[in-house]
Design an enzyme around this catalytic site. Structure first.
Site, short mmCIF file in Angstrom:
data_model
loop_
_atom_site.label_atom_id
_atom_site.label_comp_id
_atom_site.label_asym_id
_atom_site.label_seq_id
_atom_site.Cartn_x
_atom_site.Cartn_y
_atom_site.Cartn_z
CD GLU A 113 -2.25 -8.24 10.79
OE1 GLU A 113 -1.01 -8.41 10.82
OE2 GLU A 113 -2.89 -7.97 9.76
N GLY B 294 -5.08 -4.88 5.04
CA GLY B 294 -4.35 -5.88 4.26
C GLY B 294 -4.98 -7.26 4.32
NE ARG B 295 -6.90 -7.89 10.47
CZ ARG B 295 -6.35 -6.74 10.82
NH1 ARG B 295 -5.21 -6.35 10.24
NH2 ARG B 295 -6.90 -5.97 11.74
CD GLU C 221 8.96 -7.24 6.73
OE1 GLU C 221 8.86 -7.55 7.92
OE2 GLU C 221 8.43 -6.22 6.23
CE LYS D 269 5.59 -4.92 9.98
NZ LYS D 269 4.48 -4.37 9.18
CE LYS E 184 -3.68 0.10 2.61
NZ LYS E 184 -4.59 0.22 3.78
CG HIS F 188 -2.83 -40.69 8.54
ND1 HIS F 188 -2.83 -42.03 8.85
CD2 HIS F 188 -3.90 -40.50 7.72
CE1 HIS F 188 -3.83 -42.63 8.22
NE2 HIS F 188 -4.49 -41.73 7.52
#
Length: 541
Positions: free
Chosen positions: A353, A267-268, A212, A504, A206, A384
């Site tokens: 979040e 964002g999510r 990152e 961050k 954005k 399993h």
């Protein structure tokens, strides 16, 4: 607002829980032959059977009363109206506008936003169509056959999850990769076998400043320029999803390949925005539009369905029931569909979040549990692996189990086997196997303590016809609004994420201390100082 634990419904629920907490699902089913019909609902193409929960009709009545007392529908309506319900950032939380049909009007600060949404969708569709058809070509004139999405968080999890979920509807002649981790090995593996002349990078950020993402973007730029030998190649091999037009153009990306979104999109909650550009390229504009219609169908269901038949509301309230009254700390997400392998990870971010908060909307520390831990794997893989703990462990872990009636493969008998396992696991978790039943079946007596399963492990069963784009949209929106419901009950802001910021900031201080040749002056705690010194020594600095 009254403190949650002081509300009448909460107090009644606490009393009610004390009365029924030891009731077994065997008894609840035996006492009510109509239980499966009573505790089921459907909407927007999804069917929810919640009868295998440790509830009675009184439980649901009190949970719905709690929702009313906590103003869930009022807060829901405020969200749909574009009000600033993200109070800490003074923003609307209007992801529902991303899938609103053309012509609907939703206003933020007096301005309609839906028209702008469709402008971006139209631009995405035009770009996707040109790229898929081969009209859009790279720097050397070759067709683009590889797309690498670079983002992090919602800018990565959503696109990757959607691509994997809808791969049966995708263009199999194209390759799609997703890079998020700042570990250079992630980028290296994603591009190792790609031809730069045929590769497009989509940078999703954005602000176009996320550390990152921009680190990986710079690596991608250097990789491309080195492979193609020209800075001019960047304009034909990069697209961006960002609001920072200046930063994107400075990077070298053509303005025609920039797709915007808005500060009211978290964002999510953004996989159906321009963040989904890679999804649209993979499945085509028509299938992307079908996915949006599924989102919108669940939005409308959440907005209009009666509370007792409202899927997201019920799902959210059941989460509150186990989280706050039974003390369950996790929820398992078990999709019986290989293509939904990344759904649990996607829902981890959506829930954790959003609702991993310890203060309410007034800034007061809460005295109750908020967001549960979300985890899971596709069935039958998990059977399993960790189902042993689900069946015989000491922890109560409610699970959502998701299945589809129509297979995506031609192997229909295998699909029957898959679904048989889905239904059997929910049945086994609910009812278990007693020592008496085991002995009657011929089990050695000495084994009965080890083979007996108490059951009484709750599950929700979510069924749909097939895993197609529209169904995926409905399923994601179901969980979005379930998360909203829980946040409204807990009176927390489900749309900020301040907890992700501190690490961050501290990392930005440590970066130069790791990389500079000169010995740094360290001012961290003794453990962090020692780790930095050890790292520098092992790197020969």
């Amino acid at each position: 607002m009254t403190t949650l634990t002081a509300t009448p419904a909460w107090k009644e629920l606490a009393t009610h829980h004390a009365k029924i907490k030891d009731e077994h699902l065997r008894t609840l089913f035996a006492d009510d032959p109509g239980r499966a019909k009573c505790f089921s609902a459907e909407g927007a193409g999804l069917f929810l059977d919640y009868s295998k929960n440790r509830i009675t009709g009184e439980t649901i009545r009190l949970l719905l009363q709690l929702a009313e007392e906590r103003g869930v529908t009022k807060r829901r309506d405020a969200m749909f109206a574009g009000e600033m319900i993200n109070t800490t950032e003074h923003r609307a939380a209007l992801h529902i506008a991303l899938r609103a049909p053309r012509g609907i009007r939703i206003k933020v600060k007096g301005a309609d936003v839906v028209a702008g949404v469709h402008q971006v969708l139209d631009a995405m569709a035009s770009f996707s169509t040109r790229l898929r058809s081969g009209t859009f070509t790279g720097h050397t004139g070759k067709r683009i056959r590889n797309v690498v999405n670079i983002g992090i968080g919602g800018s990565y999890l959503g696109p990757e999850m959607a691509y994997r979920a809808l791969r049966s509807f995708g263009d199999r002649s194209m390759t799609f990769r997703f890079v998020a981790n700042v570990d250079g090995a992630d980028f290296n593996e994603a591009t190792l076998d790609l031809d730069a002349e045929e590769t497009l990078f989509i940078i999703c950020s954005k602000t176009f400043t996320t550390l990152e993402t921009m680190t990986n973007a710079a690596t991608a730029r250097a990789w491309l320029v080195q492979k193609l030998g020209s800075e001019a190649a960047v304009a034909k091999h990069f697209a961006a999803v960002s609001t920072n037009i200046e930063g994107v153009t400075k990077f070298g990306i053509d303005r025609a390949n920039i797709f915007g979104f808005w500060d009211w999109v978290g964002g999510r909650y953004s996989m159906d925005s321009a963040i989904g550009l890679s999804t649209m390229i993979a499945v085509g504009p028509d299938n992307f539009s079908a996915m949006l219609s599924g989102f919108h169908a669940m939005d409308e269901h959440f907005r209009t369905a009666p509370p007792a038949r409202n899927l997201p509301l019920l799902l959210g309230l059941l989460s509150v029931w186990y989280n706050n009254f039974f003390g369950a700390q996790t929820i398992g997400i078990m999709p019986y569909a290989a293509h939904l392998a990344r759904l649990p990870a996607y829902l981890q971010q959506l829930q954790m979040e959003s609702n991993g908060k310890h203060v309410d909307l007034d800034g007061h520390v809460v005295n109750y549990q908020t967001g549960p831990i979300i985890w899971g794997e596709p069935g039958t893989d998990g059977q399993h692996s960790f189902y042993q703990l689900l069946h015989q462990g000491t922890k109560l872990i409610p699970c959502d189990m998701i299945g589809f009636c129509q297979p995506l493969s031609p192997f229909t008998e295998q699909h029957d086997l898959l679904m048989a396992n889905l239904f059997a696991q929910a049945e086994a978790l609910a009812f278990g196997r007693t020592a008496e039943e085991l002995i009657a079946e011929g089990s050695p007596v000495f084994q009965t303590p080890f083979r007996a399963m108490e059951g009484n492990r709750p599950t929700n069963m979510i069924l749909a016809n097939t895993l197609d784009p529209k169904t995926l949209g409905s399923l994601v929106a179901l969980y979005e609004h379930s998360v909203f419901t829980q946040g409204a009950i807990w009176a927390i802001d489900s749309f900020d994420q301040w907890g992700g910021e501190l690490g961050k900031v501290m990392a930005s201080r440590i970066i130069p201390e790791l990389s500079h040749c000169a010995e740094p002056t360290l001012s961290h705690d003794v453990s962090t100082n020692a780790l930095i010194i050890r790292y520098r020594q092992m790197r020969g600095r």
